[in-house]
Design a protein around this motif. Structure first.
Motif, PDB file in Angstrom:
ATOM      1  N   ILE A 160       0.834  -1.206   0.000  1.00  0.00           N
ATOM      2  CA  ILE A 160       0.000   0.000   0.000  1.00  0.00           C
ATOM      3  C   ILE A 160       0.871   1.259   0.000  1.00  0.00           C
ATOM      4  O   ILE A 160       1.858   1.348   0.730  1.00  0.00           O
ATOM      5  N   THR A 161       0.480   2.239  -0.814  1.00  0.00           N
ATOM      6  CA  THR A 161       1.190   3.522  -0.855  1.00  0.00           C
ATOM      7  C   THR A 161       0.436   4.613  -0.092  1.00  0.00           C
ATOM      8  O   THR A 161       1.038   5.610   0.307  1.00  0.00           O
ATOM      9  N   ASP A 162      -0.870   4.424   0.098  1.00  0.00           N
ATOM     10  CA  ASP A 162      -1.698   5.449   0.755  1.00  0.00           C
ATOM     11  C   ASP A 162      -2.643   4.752   1.720  1.00  0.00           C
ATOM     12  O   ASP A 162      -3.449   3.916   1.317  1.00  0.00           O
ATOM     13  N   LEU A 163      -2.537   5.099   3.017  1.00  0.00           N
ATOM     14  CA  LEU A 163      -3.366   4.477   4.054  1.00  0.00           C
ATOM     15  C   LEU A 163      -4.066   5.560   4.868  1.00  0.00           C
ATOM     16  O   LEU A 163      -3.421   6.435   5.441  1.00  0.00           O
ATOM     17  N   ASN A 164      -5.389   5.482   4.897  1.00  0.00           N
ATOM     18  CA  ASN A 164      -6.197   6.461   5.621  1.00  0.00           C
ATOM     19  C   ASN A 164      -6.872   5.775   6.809  1.00  0.00           C
ATOM     20  O   ASN A 164      -7.751   4.931   6.634  1.00  0.00           O
ATOM     21  N   LEU A 165      -6.453   6.136   8.007  1.00  0.00           N
ATOM     22  CA  LEU A 165      -7.015   5.593   9.246  1.00  0.00           C
ATOM     23  C   LEU A 165      -7.713   6.666  10.067  1.00  0.00           C
ATOM     24  O   LEU A 165      -7.977   6.466  11.250  1.00  0.00           O
ATOM     25  N   SER A 166      -8.022   7.784   9.460  1.00  0.00           N
ATOM     26  CA  SER A 166      -8.577   8.920  10.196  1.00  0.00           C
ATOM     27  C   SER A 166      -9.992   8.634  10.704  1.00  0.00           C
ATOM     28  O   SER A 166     -10.684   7.753  10.206  1.00  0.00           O
ATOM     29  N   HIS A 167     -10.386   9.413  11.727  1.00  0.00           N
ATOM     30  CA  HIS A 167     -11.733   9.342  12.304  1.00  0.00           C
ATOM     31  C   HIS A 167     -12.064   7.924  12.777  1.00  0.00           C
ATOM     32  O   HIS A 167     -13.059   7.326  12.381  1.00  0.00           O
ATOM     33  N   ASN A 168     -11.199   7.405  13.641  1.00  0.00           N
ATOM     34  CA  ASN A 168     -11.435   6.126  14.297  1.00  0.00           C
ATOM     35  C   ASN A 168     -11.166   6.304  15.793  1.00  0.00           C
ATOM     36  O   ASN A 168     -11.209   7.422  16.300  1.00  0.00           O
ATOM     37  N   GLN A 169     -10.858   5.216  16.490  1.00  0.00           N
ATOM     38  CA  GLN A 169     -10.589   5.276  17.935  1.00  0.00           C
ATOM     39  C   GLN A 169      -9.283   4.566  18.261  1.00  0.00           C
ATOM     40  O   GLN A 169      -9.168   3.891  19.273  1.00  0.00           O
ATOM     41  N   MET A 170      -8.296   4.750  17.412  1.00  0.00           N
ATOM     42  CA  MET A 170      -7.000   4.083  17.593  1.00  0.00           C
ATOM     43  C   MET A 170      -6.069   4.930  18.450  1.00  0.00           C
ATOM     44  O   MET A 170      -6.063   6.155  18.355  1.00  0.00           O
ATOM     45  N   LEU A 173      -0.250   1.835  16.842  1.00  0.00           N
ATOM     46  CA  LEU A 173      -0.076   1.026  15.638  1.00  0.00           C
ATOM     47  C   LEU A 173       0.911  -0.092  15.939  1.00  0.00           C
ATOM     48  O   LEU A 173       1.851   0.108  16.713  1.00  0.00           O
ATOM     49  N   PRO A 174       0.761  -1.249  15.336  1.00  0.00           N
ATOM     50  CA  PRO A 174       1.704  -2.343  15.593  1.00  0.00           C
ATOM     51  C   PRO A 174       3.066  -2.049  14.982  1.00  0.00           C
ATOM     52  O   PRO A 174       3.182  -1.353  13.959  1.00  0.00           O
ATOM     53  N   GLU A 175       4.103  -2.570  15.583  1.00  0.00           N
ATOM     54  CA  GLU A 175       5.463  -2.355  15.087  1.00  0.00           C
ATOM     55  C   GLU A 175       5.654  -2.916  13.689  1.00  0.00           C
ATOM     56  O   GLU A 175       6.522  -2.469  12.940  1.00  0.00           O
ATOM     57  N   GLU A 176       4.835  -3.889  13.317  1.00  0.00           N
ATOM     58  CA  GLU A 176       4.932  -4.482  11.981  1.00  0.00           C
ATOM     59  C   GLU A 176       4.644  -3.478  10.877  1.00  0.00           C
ATOM     60  O   GLU A 176       5.012  -3.700   9.715  1.00  0.00           O
ATOM     61  N   CYS A 177       4.012  -2.361  11.219  1.00  0.00           N
ATOM     62  CA  CYS A 177       3.742  -1.331  10.208  1.00  0.00           C
ATOM     63  C   CYS A 177       5.033  -0.741   9.644  1.00  0.00           C
ATOM     64  O   CYS A 177       5.030  -0.177   8.548  1.00  0.00           O
ATOM     65  N   ALA A 178       6.115  -0.853  10.386  1.00  0.00           N
ATOM     66  CA  ALA A 178       7.404  -0.370   9.893  1.00  0.00           C
ATOM     67  C   ALA A 178       7.844  -1.124   8.651  1.00  0.00           C
ATOM     68  O   ALA A 178       8.679  -0.640   7.878  1.00  0.00           O
ATOM     69  N   GLU A 179       7.276  -2.319   8.426  1.00  0.00           N
ATOM     70  CA  GLU A 179       7.631  -3.134   7.268  1.00  0.00           C
ATOM     71  C   GLU A 179       6.834  -2.767   6.021  1.00  0.00           C
ATOM     72  O   GLU A 179       7.009  -3.400   4.974  1.00  0.00           O
ATOM     73  N   MET A 180       5.974  -1.773   6.119  1.00  0.00           N
ATOM     74  CA  MET A 180       5.217  -1.333   4.942  1.00  0.00           C
ATOM     75  C   MET A 180       6.133  -0.451   4.097  1.00  0.00           C
ATOM     76  O   MET A 180       6.090   0.783   4.156  1.00  0.00           O
ATOM     77  N   GLY A 181       6.953  -1.103   3.313  1.00  0.00           N
ATOM     78  CA  GLY A 181       8.027  -0.422   2.600  1.00  0.00           C
ATOM     79  C   GLY A 181       7.598   0.487   1.466  1.00  0.00           C
ATOM     80  O   GLY A 181       8.405   1.283   0.975  1.00  0.00           O
ATOM     81  N   SER A 182       6.319   0.398   1.035  1.00  0.00           N
ATOM     82  CA  SER A 182       5.848   1.234  -0.079  1.00  0.00           C
ATOM     83  C   SER A 182       4.984   2.399   0.385  1.00  0.00           C
ATOM     84  O   SER A 182       4.609   3.247  -0.435  1.00  0.00           O
ATOM     85  N   LEU A 183       4.675   2.456   1.664  1.00  0.00           N
ATOM     86  CA  LEU A 183       3.758   3.482   2.170  1.00  0.00           C
ATOM     87  C   LEU A 183       4.375   4.870   2.068  1.00  0.00           C
ATOM     88  O   LEU A 183       5.465   5.119   2.583  1.00  0.00           O
ATOM     89  N   GLU A 184       3.645   5.789   1.414  1.00  0.00           N
ATOM     90  CA  GLU A 184       4.120   7.154   1.228  1.00  0.00           C
ATOM     91  C   GLU A 184       3.279   8.174   1.990  1.00  0.00           C
ATOM     92  O   GLU A 184       3.795   9.211   2.400  1.00  0.00           O
ATOM     93  N   ARG A 185       1.996   7.892   2.149  1.00  0.00           N
ATOM     94  CA  ARG A 185       1.097   8.820   2.828  1.00  0.00           C
ATOM     95  C   ARG A 185       0.292   8.064   3.891  1.00  0.00           C
ATOM     96  O   ARG A 185      -0.307   7.027   3.595  1.00  0.00           O
ATOM     97  N   LEU A 186       0.273   8.620   5.095  1.00  0.00           N
ATOM     98  CA  LEU A 186      -0.441   8.007   6.216  1.00  0.00           C
ATOM     99  C   LEU A 186      -1.262   9.068   6.935  1.00  0.00           C
ATOM    100  O   LEU A 186      -0.744  10.133   7.282  1.00  0.00           O
ATOM    101  N   ASP A 187      -2.528   8.768   7.136  1.00  0.00           N
ATOM    102  CA  ASP A 187      -3.434   9.694   7.824  1.00  0.00           C
ATOM    103  C   ASP A 187      -3.969   9.002   9.079  1.00  0.00           C
ATOM    104  O   ASP A 187      -4.733   8.040   8.993  1.00  0.00           O
ATOM    105  N   ILE A 188      -3.559   9.505  10.247  1.00  0.00           N
ATOM    106  CA  ILE A 188      -4.056   8.979  11.527  1.00  0.00           C
ATOM    107  C   ILE A 188      -4.770  10.087  12.304  1.00  0.00           C
ATOM    108  O   ILE A 188      -4.909  10.003  13.527  1.00  0.00           O
ATOM    109  N   SER A 189      -5.219  11.100  11.614  1.00  0.00           N
ATOM    110  CA  SER A 189      -5.878  12.229  12.267  1.00  0.00           C
ATOM    111  C   SER A 189      -7.216  11.819  12.884  1.00  0.00           C
ATOM    112  O   SER A 189      -7.806  10.803  12.513  1.00  0.00           O
ATOM    113  N   HIS A 190      -7.647  12.617  13.854  1.00  0.00           N
ATOM    114  CA  HIS A 190      -8.942  12.398  14.518  1.00  0.00           C
ATOM    115  C   HIS A 190      -9.032  10.997  15.124  1.00  0.00           C
ATOM    116  O   HIS A 190      -9.980  10.249  14.881  1.00  0.00           O
TER     117      HIS A 190
END
Length: 271
Positions: A160-170, A173-190
């Motif tokens: 995944i290059t774009d992950l939107n997790l905004s407007h949740n209750q998190m 994030l798990p440490e395994e997310c560091a292995e998402m080598g293609s991720l360029e944009r991450l939204d954890i707002s709200h």
């Protein structure tokens, strides 16, 4: 020679129908949905009103037998509101499951998984099953009530290059997310993060992070400066401490958006 593309579409459609038959089973005439892989993912709407159910009368054809008259009073009794609420919630949950499966089917075509506003509490296991042969490029899980992302999410969807997790209750994030080598944009707002997850600093291609409107107080500034590709961060509307706020303001290699720092009591001369 058969059209392979048409054959592939028919195969995916057959697989979707198989998943629906597997995860949605209807029992008798009461239409009670039994959830297997989709269990515990749906939030029934709290705003549903039972007023109109209480006003409805149970209509039955007149009986030709005299003994049925004895139970006439029982036939006119109002239905149990709790049972009606359960049936309505079950019906809505079934629709939500069908919506999720339908969006997974669309993602098989365009490699863009949109599960936003699906009232999810977690990512259903069936999503991993349906997406097992698809190389997703984007994933939108915004506007749900998700509290955590499991480690296998990062393993299964590591392209995944774009992950939107905004407007949740998190809140993490798990440490395994560091292995998402293609991720360029991450939204954890709200969400409810109180600090930036350390896995973010290790993502090799992450260049844009939206973390506004959380409860972030402290940030590992040294780790932040060592992030390999980070260029833009939005940290507005977070209760960042004055000390961390000053340290972030001095960083020049990363464009950091901050809300104006509130003065502490000893700094405010008007008091």
């Amino acid at each position: 020679m058969p059209d392979m593309k048409h054959f592939d579409k028919r195969a995916r459609k057959s697989e979707t129908e198989s998943v629906l038959r597997r995860f949605l089973s209807v029992s008798g005439t009461r239409k009670i949905v039994r959830f297997a892989v989709f269990r515990c993912f749906f939030i029934p709407p709290s705003e549903f009103s039972l007023a109109h159910w209480k006003q409805r009368k149970i209509m039955r054809p007149p009986s030709q037998y005299p003994q049925a008259v004895v139970g006439a009073e029982a036939e006119t009794e109002e239905p149990d509101p709790r049972l009606m609420a359960m049936m309505i919630s079950t019906r809505l949950a079934g629709r939500a499951v069908i919506r999720v499966v339908g969006r997974c089917n669309e993602a098989q075509e365009n490699q863009e998984l949109d599960l936003s506003n699906c009232q999810l509490m977690q990512v259903p296991d069936a999503v991993y099953h349906l997406m097992r042969h698809t190389e997703l490029k984007t994933c939108d899980l915004s506007d749900n009530v998700i509290t955590k992302i499991p480690p296998k999410f990062a393993v299964k969807f590591n392209l995944i290059t774009d992950l939107n997790l905004s407007h949740n209750q998190m809140s993490k994030l798990p440490e395994e997310c560091a292995e998402m080598g293609s991720l360029e944009r991450l939204d954890i707002s709200h969400n409810t993060f109180t600090s930036l997850p350390t896995c973010i600093f290790k993502m090799p291609k992450l260049n844009q992070l939206n973390a506004n409107d959380n409860h972030i107080v402290d940030i590992e500034v040294d780790f932040l400066e060592e992030a390999p590709s980070l260029q833009n961060i939005d940290l507005t509307r977070n209760p960042i401490t004055p000390r961390i706020h000053d340290q972030l303001s001095r960083i020049t290699k990363i464009r950091i958006s901050l809300s104006p720092r509130e003065k502490e009591d000893w700094e405010d001369l008007t008091i």
